[in-house]
Design a protein around this motif. Sequence first.
Motif, PDB file in Angstrom:
ATOM      1  N   GLY A  33      11.420 -21.380  36.576  1.00 57.64           N
ATOM      2  CA  GLY A  33      12.210 -22.754  36.902  1.00 57.64           C
ATOM      3  C   GLY A  33      13.389 -22.288  35.716  1.00 57.64           C
ATOM      4  O   GLY A  33      14.469 -22.545  35.840  1.00 57.64           O
ATOM      5  N   ILE A  34      12.924 -21.885  34.501  1.00 57.10           N
ATOM      6  CA  ILE A  34      13.883 -22.009  33.339  1.00 57.10           C
ATOM      7  C   ILE A  34      15.029 -20.606  33.719  1.00 57.10           C
ATOM      8  O   ILE A  34      16.019 -20.724  33.711  1.00 57.10           O
ATOM      9  CB  ILE A  34      13.246 -21.367  31.956  1.00 57.10           C
ATOM     10  N   ILE A  35      14.290 -19.415  34.307  1.00 58.61           N
ATOM     11  CA  ILE A  35      15.119 -18.603  34.652  1.00 58.61           C
ATOM     12  C   ILE A  35      16.023 -18.758  35.809  1.00 58.61           C
ATOM     13  O   ILE A  35      17.507 -18.448  35.626  1.00 58.61           O
ATOM     14  CB  ILE A  35      14.274 -17.345  35.238  1.00 58.61           C
ATOM     15  N   GLU A  36      15.761 -19.617  36.573  1.00 56.28           N
ATOM     16  CA  GLU A  36      16.881 -20.197  37.492  1.00 56.28           C
ATOM     17  C   GLU A  36      17.950 -21.029  36.989  1.00 56.28           C
ATOM     18  O   GLU A  36      18.899 -20.913  37.460  1.00 56.28           O
ATOM     19  CB  GLU A  36      16.101 -21.181  38.436  1.00 56.28           C
ATOM     20  N   LYS A  37      17.715 -21.572  35.747  1.00 55.71           N
ATOM     21  CA  LYS A  37      18.773 -22.068  35.182  1.00 55.71           C
ATOM     22  C   LYS A  37      19.509 -21.643  33.929  1.00 55.71           C
ATOM     23  O   LYS A  37      20.085 -22.107  33.275  1.00 55.71           O
ATOM     24  CB  LYS A  37      17.906 -23.637  34.523  1.00 55.71           C
ATOM     25  N   LEU A  38      19.113 -20.326  33.886  1.00 61.54           N
ATOM     26  CA  LEU A  38      19.819 -19.605  32.672  1.00 61.54           C
ATOM     27  C   LEU A  38      21.298 -19.817  32.823  1.00 61.54           C
ATOM     28  O   LEU A  38      22.249 -19.718  31.868  1.00 61.54           O
ATOM     29  CB  LEU A  38      19.457 -18.202  32.451  1.00 61.54           C
ATOM     30  N   ASP A  39      22.049 -19.645  33.986  1.00 61.24           N
ATOM     31  CA  ASP A  39      23.459 -19.647  34.234  1.00 61.24           C
ATOM     32  C   ASP A  39      23.928 -21.095  34.017  1.00 61.24           C
ATOM     33  O   ASP A  39      25.109 -21.166  33.228  1.00 61.24           O
ATOM     34  CB  ASP A  39      23.806 -19.099  35.631  1.00 61.24           C
ATOM     35  N   TYR A  40      23.310 -22.168  34.030  1.00 64.08           N
ATOM     36  CA  TYR A  40      23.596 -23.548  33.679  1.00 64.08           C
ATOM     37  C   TYR A  40      23.654 -23.475  32.003  1.00 64.08           C
ATOM     38  O   TYR A  40      24.867 -23.984  31.620  1.00 64.08           O
ATOM     39  CB  TYR A  40      22.546 -24.430  34.116  1.00 64.08           C
ATOM     40  N   LEU A  41      22.977 -23.042  31.473  1.00 61.51           N
ATOM     41  CA  LEU A  41      22.845 -22.809  29.816  1.00 61.51           C
ATOM     42  C   LEU A  41      23.995 -21.874  29.319  1.00 61.51           C
ATOM     43  O   LEU A  41      24.653 -22.180  28.449  1.00 61.51           O
ATOM     44  CB  LEU A  41      21.561 -22.351  29.360  1.00 61.51           C
ATOM     45  N   LYS A  42      24.327 -20.998  30.283  1.00 59.51           N
ATOM     46  CA  LYS A  42      25.479 -19.924  30.068  1.00 59.51           C
ATOM     47  C   LYS A  42      26.655 -20.739  29.937  1.00 59.51           C
ATOM     48  O   LYS A  42      27.558 -20.593  29.108  1.00 59.51           O
ATOM     49  CB  LYS A  42      25.320 -18.718  30.869  1.00 59.51           C
ATOM     50  N   GLU A  43      26.819 -21.453  31.051  1.00 59.37           N
ATOM     51  CA  GLU A  43      27.949 -22.400  31.268  1.00 59.37           C
ATOM     52  C   GLU A  43      28.081 -23.165  30.021  1.00 59.37           C
ATOM     53  O   GLU A  43      29.223 -23.471  29.655  1.00 59.37           O
ATOM     54  CB  GLU A  43      27.793 -23.115  32.681  1.00 59.37           C
ATOM     55  N   LEU A  44      27.219 -23.747  29.896  1.00 62.91           N
ATOM     56  CA  LEU A  44      27.422 -24.801  28.480  1.00 62.91           C
ATOM     57  C   LEU A  44      27.733 -24.148  27.465  1.00 62.91           C
ATOM     58  O   LEU A  44      28.201 -24.781  26.543  1.00 62.91           O
ATOM     59  CB  LEU A  44      25.910 -25.600  28.559  1.00 62.91           C
ATOM     60  N   GLY A  45      27.093 -22.919  27.355  1.00 65.07           N
ATOM     61  CA  GLY A  45      27.699 -22.122  25.840  1.00 65.07           C
ATOM     62  C   GLY A  45      26.783 -21.976  24.942  1.00 65.07           C
ATOM     63  O   GLY A  45      27.084 -21.462  23.682  1.00 65.07           O
TER      64      GLY A  45
END
Length: 539
Positions: A33-45
């Motif tokens: 689930g965390i792997i799925e959301k890595l791009d979300y975190l990248k977007e946040l910066g």
Amino acid sequence: MREKNWWKKAVVYQIYPRSFKDSTGSGMGDIRGIIEKLDYLKELGIDAIWLSPVCKSPQDDNGYDISDYQDIDPMFGTLSDMEELIAKAKVRNIGIIMDLVLNHSSDEHPWFKEARKSKDNPYHDYYIFKDGVEGELPNDMCSVFGGTTWEWVPELGQYFFHQFSPKQPDLNWENPKVRKEIYDMINWWIDKGVEGFRLDVIDQIAKEPDHHITINGPKLHDFLQELSRETFQRANLITVGEAWGADLERAKLYSNPDGSEFSMVFQFEHIGLDQEEGKEKWDIIPLDLQKLKEVLTKWQQGLHSIGWNSLFWNNHDLPRIVSRWGNDKEYRVESAKMLATILHGMQGTPYIYQGEELGMTNSKFTLEQYRDIETINMIKDRRERGYSDDSILASLYAKSRDNARTPMQWDDSFNAGFTTGTPWLDVNPNYKEINAKSQMNDPDSIFSYYKKLIALRKEYPVFVEGDFELVFPENNQLFSYTRTFEGKTLWVLCNFYGEEVSIEIPEKLKGKKELLISNYQDIDSENVLRPYEARMYYL
Ligand code: GLC
């Protein structure tokens, strides 16, 4: 390759894995689930993820009771999922910070299973066992989660020592074999590519129960320096020690720029200010803003150029800041942004706890809905002591650790997009209004505001280097300060409350200035701050 001291410019995001994203429908968040959301975190910066424990654990304290430090709990996935997470995060230039729980293990750890077998078992001395005194407990010490610190082992005829639950026996740091096992384990994780460690209740490892000492034992810093030498100093890591008992002098040791202990300290002085002195965390008083300013100023100035601090309002043990010191009703958005402004303008490494970037709030559960061991023990204890359920609930709405642990609110679909199954802890019913999906593309959202704050820290060296001075120190409604570095000044100006306030701009801040960020669309009048208004100027 990371530059030296990269953590000084970094922003860390804390994930509480069981509540972040469920990829299987089990109702429990997991590593995929965390792997799925890595791009979300990248977007946040953000630059690094502090991952609350994912190692094998009976989950008595949600993973802070580890039974195998070198394997992943099946509930969260496998070791190969973990390796994939480390690698995929690294591609995005995000480092993984593991949570090291070294004060205690689980009672289901093979070491403890051996230790309790007999007094001459080679593992017996990995833990702290004591005989009773005249048929009674060895002494009257109390555990953090309530009750005595001593648990009886009938087959041994001895008690063992636990500062937390009886399923979290304390490790004996006096034993060099224990320390060596720990160092080998940490080095194994470093070799796996982990880029940092958060050290759980690290100020409690040098306990001396014979002298009633738990926090800040005499050998604490010797242990920490050895730990650092044998492990962390091999690599360019971010290391952070959780230390409830740290004062300024100790913080200088923890975060000594010579690298002899950790990169930084994670201390709590500011966060206890709404607790009645000498009472329990459940006994709440209103926050005194002047005290908050005083404490934060002391830390900002006291560590400047000789140490390093963490900046945080939230973690998995604390209530949601917008409900706590902001306004989670009509000014939720404004106050969440205002609190972020105060924190992200300061010196130190900012930590964002999952959902904080969305302005997630505390929840009002019924007594049956709570899951946290500390909360459940408190309900039992306070009922026995004659507290009414209403008063218990009032304390829990304000302070239960489950306020931070409700599932992450991804979108407005069933269960907030967290799981397709039944969540282990109920979702906060406000997910239809508060969720990531609705905020990601909205330039005025709390998410976009955090994104901008993170970007500013990367762009202007004054955020990292500047010194700190309060502005309007006497004002009971404003939290305002300057940071100055190489002739440039960052001026943070925040109205902490829901009433307007007028100001007289000090002479030295009157010059031409650029507004870097603000939580209102436009500035009506330079001299008036609307409810929870926050501004950052650059001069
Ligand atoms: C730390 C953790 C907390 C845990 C305790 C015992 O304070 O943050 O969640 O219960 O240590 O490991």
